[in-house]
Design an enzyme around this catalytic site. Structure first.
Site, short mmCIF file in Angstrom:
data_model
loop_
_atom_site.label_atom_id
_atom_site.label_comp_id
_atom_site.label_asym_id
_atom_site.label_seq_id
_atom_site.Cartn_x
_atom_site.Cartn_y
_atom_site.Cartn_z
N TYR A 32 0.86 -1.21 0.00
CA TYR A 32 0.00 0.00 0.00
C TYR A 32 0.88 1.25 0.00
CZ TYR A 32 -3.53 -3.40 1.44
OH TYR A 32 -4.35 -4.49 1.50
N ASN A 37 -7.06 6.91 3.60
CA ASN A 37 -7.85 7.83 4.39
C ASN A 37 -7.96 7.44 5.88
OD1 ASN A 37 -10.11 9.19 5.51
ND2 ASN A 37 -10.94 9.62 3.48
N ASP A 39 -6.65 4.96 7.51
CA ASP A 39 -5.34 4.62 8.09
C ASP A 39 -4.68 5.88 8.65
OD1 ASP A 39 -5.99 2.67 5.88
OD2 ASP A 39 -4.20 1.68 6.65
N GLN A 106 -13.83 6.52 2.47
CA GLN A 106 -13.58 5.52 3.52
C GLN A 106 -14.15 6.03 4.85
OE1 GLN A 106 -9.39 4.46 3.84
NE2 GLN A 106 -9.83 2.32 3.34
N ASP A 170 -12.96 -4.75 2.94
CA ASP A 170 -13.16 -5.01 1.52
C ASP A 170 -14.02 -6.24 1.19
OD1 ASP A 170 -11.10 -3.26 2.00
OD2 ASP A 170 -9.74 -4.10 0.52
N ARG A 203 -6.03 -13.15 0.86
CA ARG A 203 -6.57 -11.99 0.14
C ARG A 203 -7.95 -12.30 -0.45
NH1 ARG A 203 -4.66 -7.10 0.88
NH2 ARG A 203 -5.63 -6.64 -1.13
N TRP A 357 -10.83 -9.76 5.54
CA TRP A 357 -11.90 -9.31 6.43
C TRP A 357 -12.94 -10.40 6.69
CZ3 TRP A 357 -11.44 -4.96 9.24
CH2 TRP A 357 -10.47 -4.03 8.82
N GLU A 401 -0.30 -6.53 9.62
CA GLU A 401 -1.56 -5.88 9.20
C GLU A 401 -2.75 -6.38 10.02
OE1 GLU A 401 -2.39 -6.50 5.06
OE2 GLU A 401 -4.02 -5.03 5.01
C1 9YW Z 1 -6.87 -2.76 -0.70
C2 9YW Z 1 -4.80 0.17 3.79
C3 9YW Z 1 -6.13 -0.40 3.36
C4 9YW Z 1 -7.18 -0.24 4.46
C5 9YW Z 1 -8.43 -1.06 4.17
C6 9YW Z 1 -8.04 -2.46 3.82
C7 9YW Z 1 -7.07 -2.48 2.65
C8 9YW Z 1 -6.85 -1.73 0.36
O1 9YW Z 1 -5.91 -1.77 3.03
O2 9YW Z 1 -7.66 -1.98 1.49
O3 9YW Z 1 -6.36 -2.47 -1.81
O4 9YW Z 1 -7.35 -3.87 -0.47
O5 9YW Z 1 -9.16 -3.25 3.57
O6 9YW Z 1 -9.29 -1.00 5.27
O7 9YW Z 1 -7.52 1.09 4.59
O8 9YW Z 1 -4.41 -0.37 5.02
#
Ligand code: 9YW
Length: 428
Positions: A32, A37, A39, A106, A170, A203, A357, A401
């Site tokens: 990432y 947002n 985060d 978000q 997600d 994932r 999730w 994470e």
């Molecule tokens: C993705 C960064 C983000 C979080 C989300 C989480 C994940 C991004 O990572 O989403 O591309 O899957 O689900 O809550 O903000 O940590």
């Protein structure tokens, strides 16, 4: 409680510092590589423990991505040099803000964080804290109004999500029924990068991604116009976790409005908060011992057993029997598990302890629940969640994470910013 172990506090600070990119913090390296947002809101509260200037800076940098209509997007792509490690990047979103951003939002933890950062700063210099807060308050209020205008145009009091990514959870089973209606067709091919960094078994599935991108393309086609998106959205959930966070944000904004002598803002916020409070309370389901979201396409309750059903504790003052029933249910889910509250109910068919999730424990979710449990006079269970969060980080998972509740193993990305921030705030 053992005394704070400086080794872990030092490591948490070092993670935030290593993930710093000139005033904003990436959630983790490579997986990432931009500013996310919610985060950033959690991270700002972490920085507020030791560097309030940097905490304000985190929020200021997020606001650089705020759209003219008030939305603060879920990703701000400040610097594209690491862009090839992430999908979907700016070209897929096709938005037109001055700084490249995604087109969805978000959970609005921002104002909650602003309150915490302001209060930490005000303990040292109240006038300076107010001066730095004021523009951020304006931005947060504008975003609050956007939520109500764009995502609750019928004034129900509950705000709706048009994309699962907006929930921050997600691939939660909460979306399974609604997401199954979304076609898996996309105009451009889906080119996932996440599974280059993290095992695919942790994932979302490819089919989920196809639907996520179908939604992105649908809204890009609507020119990212909120009214058009609302009219055409194939996925529309009036969502309780987001609404609860919005209500807590609304309470914090109302306090700022009072502090800053903004009488008309205060009146607007009081009315919005009252409507949302009543609407959220009406989502309590005594037979389930939790709250439920509503699928606005089918009109049905979303009754999948996910953690979101407990998050309203953050923003409501519950009747004692309701709070007791909810705490008993959370205790049942977390009994014999490690790290705190699993994101789905263990032992049910939807339960997958490693798949993002769909079962694992997330430190930031525990953190929201802990705040709500204190508010609702359940300090013992709050302490249990707090100690479980600290223990899993210190003994098995590190600052991963998220955590597997069966084994305590750290999963997903490593050296994760919001896990570090949660640790600093919970360790206190
Ligand atoms: C993705 C960064 C983000 C979080 C989300 C989480 C994940 C991004 O990572 O989403 O591309 O899957 O689900 O809550 O903000 O940590």
């Amino acid at each position: 409680m053992p005394p704070p172990d400086n080794k872990f506090v030092a490591k948490a600070k070092a993670i935030l510092e290593a993930n710093d990119r000139n005033g904003y913090t990436v959630p983790t390296h490579r997986l990432y590589p931009f500013q996310w947002n919610w985060d950033s809101a959690f991270v700002a509260m972490g920085f507020a423990q030791f560097d309030v200037d940097r905490a304000f800076r985190e929020l200021e940098r997020l606001v650089e991505g705020q759209w003219a209509d008030g939305m603060i997007p879920h990703i701000v792509f400040h610097d594209l040099s690491g862009a090839d490690s992430y999908y979907p990047g700016p070209a897929v979103w096709g938005t037109s803000h001055t700084v490249a951003t995604s087109g969805i939002t978000q959970p609005p933890v921002f104002a909650i964080a602003l309150r915490a950062v302001h209060d930490a700063a005000a303990a040292v210099d109240p006038a300076a804290a107010n001066a730095r807060t004021l523009p951020l308050y304006e931005a947060a209020l504008k975003w609050q109004r956007w939520w109500y205008a764009a995502r609750d145009p019928e004034n129900t009091g509950l705000v709706a999500l048009l994309h699962p990514w907006e929930s921050g959870s997600d691939n939660s089973p909460a979306w399974d029924i609604a997401l199954a209606r979304v076609p898996t067709t996309t105009i451009k091919p889906v080119v996932r990068k996440d599974t280059n960094h993290v095992a695919a078994a942790m994932r979302p599935h490819d089919q989920d991604y196809a639907r996520f991108i179908h939604l992105v393309e649908t809204y890009a086609d609507a020119g990212w116009d909120p009214a058009q998106q609302w009219a055409t959205a194939p996925f529309k959930i009036a969502e309780i976790q987001t609404t609860a966070i919005l209500l807590k944000a609304g309470e914090d904004l109302a306090r700022f409005a009072a502090d800053f002598g903004r009488a008309s803002d205060a009146a607007d916020l009081a009315a919005l908060n009252a409507r949302t409070r009543a609407a959220l309370l009406a989502q309590w389901r005594p037979a389930l011992n939790r709250f439920v979201s509503r699928d606005l396409v089918s009109g049905a309750d979303v009754d999948a057993s996910t953690h979101a059903g407990f998050v309203p504790v953050l923003a409501l003052d519950l009747d004692a029997p309701v709070a007791r029933a909810m705490v008993a249910e959370m205790a049942r889910w977390s009994a014999g598990k490690l790290g705190g509250l699993p994101t789905t109910e263990p032992g049910t068919p939807i339960w997958e302890p490693k798949r993002y999730w769909r079962g694992p424990v997330w430190a930031v979710i525990n953190w929201l629940l802990i705040n709500g449990l204190h508010r609702n006079a359940h300090p013992a269970f709050a302490d249990q969640l707090r100690e479980a969060t600290l223990a899993v980080i210190e003994t098995t998972a590190g600052f991963a994470e998220y955590f597997d509740p069966d084994t305590g193993e750290g999963c997903g990305g490593g050296d994760f910013s919001w896990t570090a921030a949660a640790y600093l705030c919970l360790r206190g």
